[in-house]
Design a protein around this motif. Structure first.
Motif, short mmCIF file in Angstrom:
data_model
loop_
_atom_site.label_atom_id
_atom_site.label_comp_id
_atom_site.label_asym_id
_atom_site.label_seq_id
_atom_site.Cartn_x
_atom_site.Cartn_y
_atom_site.Cartn_z
N ALA A 241 -3.46 1.12 -9.09
CA ALA A 241 -2.12 0.88 -8.55
C ALA A 241 -2.16 0.07 -7.27
CB ALA A 241 -1.40 2.21 -8.31
N CYS A 242 -3.31 0.09 -6.62
CA CYS A 242 -3.41 -0.59 -5.32
C CYS A 242 -3.56 -2.09 -5.52
CB CYS A 242 -4.60 -0.06 -4.54
SG CYS A 242 -4.34 1.57 -3.84
N TRP B 236 0.83 -1.21 0.00
CA TRP B 236 0.00 0.00 0.00
C TRP B 236 0.87 1.26 0.00
CZ3 TRP B 236 -4.47 -1.12 4.03
CH2 TRP B 236 -5.34 -2.07 3.46
N THR B 237 1.99 1.22 0.73
CA THR B 237 2.86 2.39 0.77
C THR B 237 3.56 2.60 -0.57
OG1 THR B 237 3.27 1.98 3.13
CG2 THR B 237 4.74 3.52 2.02
N LEU B 238 4.06 1.53 -1.16
CA LEU B 238 4.78 1.64 -2.43
C LEU B 238 3.84 1.95 -3.60
CD1 LEU B 238 7.37 -1.27 -2.08
CD2 LEU B 238 7.76 1.21 -1.85
N ALA B 239 2.53 1.84 -3.40
CA ALA B 239 1.58 2.23 -4.44
C ALA B 239 1.51 3.75 -4.59
CB ALA B 239 0.20 1.66 -4.13
N ILE B 240 2.01 4.49 -3.59
CA ILE B 240 2.04 5.95 -3.67
C ILE B 240 3.19 6.34 -4.62
CG2 ILE B 240 2.35 8.09 -2.36
CD1 ILE B 240 1.43 6.53 0.13
N PRO B 241 2.92 7.12 -5.64
CA PRO B 241 3.97 7.47 -6.62
C PRO B 241 5.16 8.15 -5.96
CG PRO B 241 1.81 8.04 -7.47
CD PRO B 241 1.60 7.65 -6.04
#
Length: 381
Positions: A377-378, A345-350
Motif C-alpha cells: 500500500a505504501c 504515507w498517511t493515506l496508506a493507513i487503512p
C-alpha cells in the motif's frame, strides 16, 4: 532570570546542549549541536547586527514595521520613553541630592541598557533576511526577548523621576503605552487582531484615561497600597479584551502565521493531532485547549526527534501516538519530506480520509485503532 533560564537548562539536561541547534565552544568545553546537519547552518550569524551595513533598508523594512506590529501605531512612544528614562537616570547622577543610595537605580539602568544593546547581536534575532516579507514579523516576534531589559530601564527611570509632576507624567506615559500595546483594538470590534491594524486614537485615549485615573488615586497620599491601582485597572480591562482576542485569534488564517488549517483544527475538541513540519503547533490545541498536539517523529536518546524514514515507520508512529487527525501544513524553512510524500504515507493507513485540503496543506482524519499499513500500500518515498 529563573523563568528565562528554564528552557536552556531543560535543553542542557535533555539534549546535552543549552542551544542544541548550534555548536558551542566555551574554553575547553565543547558542546555539539543536536539538530541534524553538518554544523554549517550558521545560526549564530542570523542577527540584526549582521545587517547594520544596510541601515536604511533595515529601518524601513524590518525595524519600523516590526515595532509597529509589536506595539501598534504608537510604537514610536517606546523608544522616546526609553530615552527619556535614561535621561532621568543620568540627571540623577549629577543631582547631588539624589546620589546617596541611588546606586541600585544606576545598576538597573545599566543592566537594562546592556540588554537592549545586546539584543541585535543575539543569535536568531533576525532569522530571515531583511528582503524577506516575513522579516518584519520575525523582528516583532522577537521583541519579547528585549522587553525584560526595556522594563529595567523604565523601572530605573520611574525611581529616578523627580519632582512629583515629572514622576506622575513619566508614570502616566508609561502606563498609557502599556495599555496601548496590550489592548490595541478594544474600542473597535471590526478591526483585525494584529497590532498594526489597531485603532490608534481609541487605544491612546484608553491608555491616557487609565493613566489619569491611576494618577488621581496615587495623588491621594500617603497610601502606598494605592500603587496597585494601575495593575488592578489593567487587569479589569484585560478580561473582556482577552476573551475577545482568544475567540478570534485563529478564526481566520493570516499570511504572517502561515497555516490554513488552524480555523478548522481550532474548532476541534479533545482531538489528538499529529503534525510534521509546522513550527507553530499551539493553535492546533483548540479554542478550549483540549486538543493534544504531537510531532510525528522517531524519539532519539538526546530528546530530539528524527524524521520517519519509510512509509511503514510513518504508519507505526501514527498508530503509536493514537492520533485522531494528521495536520500537514509544510513549512518551507524546515521541510524534510515533501508534502506529497507525507500525505501519501498517511493515506496508506487503512480508514484514513481527507477532511480538508488547501493547496499542499491537508487535514486527514485517522480512525480509531487503525490496522497496520498493508504490504504494497505504501507508495515509494
Amino acid at each position: 532570570g529563573a523563568f528565562g533560564s528554564y528552557w536552556y537548562l531543560r535543553n542542557w539536561i535533555r539534549a546535552g546542549n543549552p542551544l542544541p541547534w548550534m555548536d558551542l565552544d566555551l574554553g575547553s568545553l565543547h558542546l555539539s549541536q543536536v539538530k541534524p546537519g553538518d554544523g554549517s547552518e550558521g545560526w549564530a550569524d542570523r542577527t540584526v547586527a549582521k545587517h547594520f551595513d544596510q541601515p536604511r533598508f533595515l529601518l524601513d523594512s524590518v525595524v519600523r514595521p516590526g515595532l509597529r506590529g509589536a506595539f501598534g501605531k504608537v510604537w514610536w512612544g517606546w523608544p522616546v520613553l526609553l530615552v527619556g528614562s535614561l535621561g532621568l537616570v543620568i540627571r540623577s547622577v549629577w543631582d547631588r541630592a539624589g546620589r546617596e543610595g541611588s546606586g541600585w537605580i544606576w545598576g538597573l539602568a545599566g543592566a537594562g541598557t546592556v540588554g537592549l544593546v545586546a539584543h541585535p547581536f543575539t543569535p536568531l534575532s533576525l532569522v530571515v533576511p531583511p528582503e524577506n516579507p516575513a522579516s518584519a514579523f520575525n523582528f516583532a516576534f522577537n521583541t519579547r526577548y528585549a522587553l525584560p531589559a526595556a522594563l529595567l530601564v523604565l523601572l530605573a527611570g520611574a525611581c529616578a523621576a523627580r519632582p512629583r509632576w515629572v514622576e506622575l507624567t513619566f508614570g502616566a506615559a508609561t502606563l498609557a503605552l502599556i495599555v496601548c500595546g496590550l489592548f490595541p483594538t478594544p474600542l473597535s470590534s471590526g478591526v483585525a487582531h494584529d497590532g498594526e491594524a489597531a485603532d490608534a486614537v481609541g487605544s491612546v485615549a484608553l491608555g491616557l484615561g487609565v493613566a489619569a485615573v491611576a494618577a488621581w488615586f496615587l495623588l491621594q497620599r500617603p497610601r502606598p497600597r494605592l500603587a496597585l491601582v494601575p495593575a488592578v485597572l489593567v487587569g479589569v480591562l484585560a478580561v473582556p479584551v482577552v476573551d475577545r482576542y482568544l475567540d478570534g485569534r485563529y478564526s481566520t488564517p493570516t499570511v504572517k502565521l502561515g497555516s490554513q488549517l488552524w480555523p478548522t483544527t481550532s474548532r476541534l475538541e479533545d482531538a489528538r493531532i499529529g503534525i510534521a513540519t509546522d513550527p507553530t503547533p499551539y493553535p492546533n490545541a483548540g479554542a478550549d485547549d483540549s486538543n493534544r498536539v504531537e510531532y510525528i517523529g522517531v524519539p532519539l536518546q538526546s530528546g530530539s526527534l528524527r524524521n520517519a524514514s519509510s512509509c511503514e515507520e510513518w504508519g507505526q508512529i501514527v498508530r503509536s501516538l493514537d492520533l485522531t487527525h494528521v495536520a500537514l501544513a509544510p513549512e518551507p524553512f524546515v521541510l524534510l519530506l515533501s508534502a506529497e510524500t507525507m500525505e501519501a504515507w498517511t493515506l496508506a493507513i487503512p480508514g484514513t480520509r481527507v477532511v480538508e485540503r488547501r493547496g499542499n496543506q491537508v487535514l486527514i482524519e485517522v480512525p480509531d485503532d487503525p490496522p497496520p499499513t498493508p504490504d504494497g500500500a505504501c507508495p515509494p518515498g
